[in-house]
Design a protein around this motif. Structure first.
Motif, PDB file in Angstrom:
ATOM      1  N   VAL A 148       4.453  13.916 -10.026  1.00 26.38           N
ATOM      2  CA  VAL A 148       5.532  14.909 -10.120  1.00 26.38           C
ATOM      3  C   VAL A 148       6.435  14.643 -11.312  1.00 26.38           C
ATOM      4  N   PHE A 149       6.699  13.350 -11.563  1.00 25.50           N
ATOM      5  CA  PHE A 149       7.585  12.955 -12.666  1.00 25.50           C
ATOM      6  C   PHE A 149       6.821  12.017 -13.610  1.00 25.50           C
ATOM      7  N   PRO A 150       5.942  12.563 -14.442  1.00 30.49           N
ATOM      8  CA  PRO A 150       5.064  11.722 -15.272  1.00 30.49           C
ATOM      9  C   PRO A 150       5.798  10.828 -16.273  1.00 30.49           C
ATOM     10  N   ASP A 151       7.021  11.193 -16.630  1.00 25.55           N
ATOM     11  CA  ASP A 151       7.767  10.393 -17.617  1.00 25.55           C
ATOM     12  C   ASP A 151       8.714   9.394 -16.966  1.00 25.55           C
ATOM     13  N   LEU A 152       8.612   9.233 -15.655  1.00 25.58           N
ATOM     14  CA  LEU A 152       9.537   8.360 -14.932  1.00 25.58           C
ATOM     15  C   LEU A 152       9.155   6.893 -15.129  1.00 25.58           C
ATOM     16  N   PRO A 153      10.022   6.099 -15.791  1.00 22.32           N
ATOM     17  CA  PRO A 153       9.735   4.664 -15.926  1.00 22.32           C
ATOM     18  C   PRO A 153      10.087   3.928 -14.647  1.00 22.32           C
ATOM     19  N   ASN A 154       9.494   2.793 -14.437  1.00 22.75           N
ATOM     20  CA  ASN A 154       9.789   1.950 -13.270  1.00 22.75           C
ATOM     21  C   ASN A 154       9.607   2.695 -11.947  1.00 22.75           C
ATOM     22  N   SER A 155       8.536   3.479 -11.863  1.00 16.02           N
ATOM     23  CA  SER A 155       8.299   4.263 -10.649  1.00 16.02           C
ATOM     24  C   SER A 155       8.056   3.371  -9.428  1.00 16.02           C
ATOM     25  N   GLU A 156       7.572   2.144  -9.647  1.00 11.54           N
ATOM     26  CA  GLU A 156       7.358   1.239  -8.512  1.00 11.54           C
ATOM     27  C   GLU A 156       8.688   0.862  -7.867  1.00 11.54           C
ATOM     28  N   TRP A 157       9.700   0.621  -8.700  1.00  8.13           N
ATOM     29  CA  TRP A 157      11.019   0.276  -8.164  1.00  8.13           C
ATOM     30  C   TRP A 157      11.618   1.467  -7.415  1.00  8.13           C
ATOM     31  N   VAL A 158      11.429   2.684  -7.956  1.00  4.17           N
ATOM     32  CA  VAL A 158      11.916   3.894  -7.290  1.00  4.17           C
ATOM     33  C   VAL A 158      11.222   4.063  -5.941  1.00  4.17           C
ATOM     34  N   ALA A 159       9.917   3.810  -5.907  1.00  4.84           N
ATOM     35  CA  ALA A 159       9.168   3.905  -4.658  1.00  4.84           C
ATOM     36  C   ALA A 159       9.699   2.924  -3.615  1.00  4.84           C
ATOM     37  N   GLU A 200       0.833  -1.206   0.000  1.00  9.70           N
ATOM     38  CA  GLU A 200       0.000   0.000   0.000  1.00  9.70           C
ATOM     39  C   GLU A 200       0.870   1.258   0.000  1.00  9.70           C
ATOM     40  N   ALA A 201       1.964   1.211   0.777  1.00  5.37           N
ATOM     41  CA  ALA A 201       2.886   2.350   0.824  1.00  5.37           C
ATOM     42  C   ALA A 201       3.539   2.571  -0.540  1.00  5.37           C
ATOM     43  N   ILE A 202       3.898   1.477  -1.207  1.00  2.00           N
ATOM     44  CA  ILE A 202       4.478   1.575  -2.544  1.00  2.00           C
ATOM     45  C   ILE A 202       3.484   2.201  -3.515  1.00  2.00           C
ATOM     46  N   LYS A 203       2.228   1.796  -3.399  1.00  2.88           N
ATOM     47  CA  LYS A 203       1.174   2.308  -4.273  1.00  2.88           C
ATOM     48  C   LYS A 203       1.009   3.815  -4.111  1.00  2.88           C
ATOM     49  N   VAL A 204       1.016   4.277  -2.847  1.00  2.00           N
ATOM     50  CA  VAL A 204       0.856   5.706  -2.565  1.00  2.00           C
ATOM     51  C   VAL A 204       2.039   6.501  -3.113  1.00  2.00           C
ATOM     52  N   LEU A 205       3.250   6.007  -2.840  1.00  6.23           N
ATOM     53  CA  LEU A 205       4.454   6.691  -3.318  1.00  6.23           C
ATOM     54  C   LEU A 205       4.520   6.703  -4.846  1.00  6.23           C
ATOM     55  N   LYS A 206       4.139   5.589  -5.456  1.00  6.71           N
ATOM     56  CA  LYS A 206       4.155   5.490  -6.913  1.00  6.71           C
ATOM     57  C   LYS A 206       3.223   6.533  -7.524  1.00  6.71           C
ATOM     58  N   PHE A 207       2.048   6.705  -6.938  1.00  8.03           N
ATOM     59  CA  PHE A 207       1.093   7.698  -7.417  1.00  8.03           C
ATOM     60  C   PHE A 207       1.688   9.101  -7.345  1.00  8.03           C
ATOM     61  N   LYS A 208       2.349   9.405  -6.217  1.00  3.35           N
ATOM     62  CA  LYS A 208       2.942  10.736  -6.032  1.00  3.35           C
ATOM     63  C   LYS A 208       4.110  10.958  -6.991  1.00  3.35           C
ATOM     64  N   LEU A 209       4.910   9.925  -7.192  1.00  3.04           N
ATOM     65  CA  LEU A 209       6.041  10.035  -8.112  1.00  3.04           C
ATOM     66  C   LEU A 209       5.563  10.285  -9.535  1.00  3.04           C
ATOM     67  N   ASN A 210       4.537   9.550  -9.944  1.00  2.54           N
ATOM     68  CA  ASN A 210       4.012   9.699 -11.304  1.00  2.54           C
ATOM     69  C   ASN A 210       3.391  11.081 -11.519  1.00  2.54           C
ATOM     70  N   LYS A 245      14.317  14.440  -3.957  1.00  2.00           N
ATOM     71  CA  LYS A 245      14.176  15.725  -3.262  1.00  2.00           C
ATOM     72  C   LYS A 245      14.666  16.893  -4.110  1.00  2.00           C
ATOM     73  N   SER A 246      15.754  16.676  -4.825  1.00  2.00           N
ATOM     74  CA  SER A 246      16.342  17.743  -5.638  1.00  2.00           C
ATOM     75  C   SER A 246      15.667  17.885  -7.001  1.00  2.00           C
ATOM     76  N   GLY A 247      14.869  16.875  -7.360  1.00  2.00           N
ATOM     77  CA  GLY A 247      14.246  16.874  -8.678  1.00  2.00           C
ATOM     78  C   GLY A 247      15.154  16.332  -9.752  1.00  2.00           C
ATOM     79  N   GLU A 248      16.362  15.933  -9.353  1.00  2.00           N
ATOM     80  CA  GLU A 248      17.347  15.433 -10.319  1.00  2.00           C
ATOM     81  C   GLU A 248      16.874  14.173 -11.028  1.00  2.00           C
ATOM     82  N   ILE A 249      16.050  13.371 -10.339  1.00  2.00           N
ATOM     83  CA  ILE A 249      15.603  12.115 -10.939  1.00  2.00           C
ATOM     84  C   ILE A 249      14.769  12.364 -12.192  1.00  2.00           C
ATOM     85  N   GLY A 250      14.148  13.544 -12.257  1.00  2.00           N
ATOM     86  CA  GLY A 250      13.379  13.894 -13.439  1.00  2.00           C
ATOM     87  C   GLY A 250      14.237  14.417 -14.575  1.00  2.00           C
ATOM     88  N   LYS A 251      15.519  14.692 -14.259  1.00  2.00           N
ATOM     89  CA  LYS A 251      16.428  15.239 -15.271  1.00  2.00           C
ATOM     90  C   LYS A 251      17.412  14.202 -15.780  1.00  2.00           C
TER      91      LYS A 251
END
Length: 272
Positions: free
Chosen positions: A222-233, A210-220, A248-254
């Motif tokens: 903020v970073f809609p083009d992020l692949p494998n967001s579940e693994w990042v979560a 459930e925690a992964i699901k919540v984090l994945k939603f938030k990641l997607n 935190k820095s937003g670097e993951i989106g860059k």
């Protein structure tokens, strides 16, 4: 429509746009293959056996880490092989680990070939299981089988293939034994003829999922083009300091948006 675009429509993994942003030109190739493995597993020998003289070297974008690329053809398909830095894990403690992880995670290669040392199989499986968490499309190159035999080590390849859920190909790369079978397995996985079902951690705790699901939603969000967001979560929940810093820095989106001009100048190709 070029070959890359055509393959993208038929393959849910291949992402030419991400690969180009990571420095991989796919204009003349059908599939991209990542070559991963622990140090001292004979990975470079496997790379040479697959690509021959069709090799180029340069640096990864923004890194001093050397990148080697090669090409080969098999069954009418053109493959680009990217040799990742040797690493024991994908936890990004070192620059080499960061480069390897980012390419598998964000580049989403069509197949990831993991070279493992047949004499140290248990130790090498740590990296294998970590790659399984990111991608389904894996081929195991069980190298140094001759040394395993000399040391009295017997490996039931058929059972190992069944247990891992991906092709396992025994090889002696320096003698090119097993290389034809490795090429066939790569082609089978890349084209979808072989459906991998990699062994992963059993069903996670309900609260963790459930925690992964919540984090994945938030990641997607903020970073809609992020692949494998579940693994990042999952890495965030496990306290991966580098992933936490990057989010935190937003670097993951860059990560997929390097300076392509400087990258082009930095990557000088040299035929070996």
């Amino acid at each position: 429509m070029n070959k890359v675009t055509a393959n993208c429509e038929n393959c849910p993994v291949h992402n030419a746009g991400n690969l180009i942003k990571l420095g991989i030109d796919m204009s003349d190739y059908d599939y991209v293959i990542a070559l991963a493995g622990n140090p001292n597993t004979g990975k470079s020998t496997v790379f040479n056996a697959l690509t021959g003289l069709h090799q180029h070297t340069g640096n990864w974008p923004g890194k001093t880490v050397t990148r080697a690329e090669g090409g080969f053809e098999f069954n009418g398909h053109k493959y680009k092989l990217v040799d990742l830095p040797g690493t024991y894990s994908l936890l990004s403690i070192s620059t080499d680990e960061e480069v390897a992880r980012n390419f598998i995670l964000f580049g989403q290669p069509d197949v990831t070939v993991i070279v493992v040392d047949a004499t140290r199989l248990e130790r090498n499986l740590n990296l294998v299981l970590q790659v399984f968490e990111i991608t389904d499309r894996v081929v195991i190159c069980l190298n140094l089988m001759d040394e395993a035999e000399r040391n009295g080590i017997e490996i039931d390849v058929r059972t190992l293939t069944k247990e891992l859920g991906v092709p396992v190909v025994p090889c002696v790369a320096r003698e090119k034994k097993g290389i034809p079978e490795l090429l066939q397995s790569i082609d089978d996985v890349a084209t979808g003829k072989y459906k991998c079902k990699p062994r992963r951690i059993k069903k996670r705790d309900k609260k963790l999922q459930e925690a992964i699901k919540v984090l994945k939603f938030k990641l997607n969000k903020v970073f809609p083009d992020l692949p494998n967001s579940e693994w990042v979560a999952l890495r965030l929940l496990e306290g991966d300091a580098e992933i936490i810093r990057a989010v935190k820095s937003g670097e993951i989106g860059k990560i997929l948006q390097p300076d392509l001009t400087s990258m082009k100048n930095e990557f000088t190709t040299a035929e070996n």
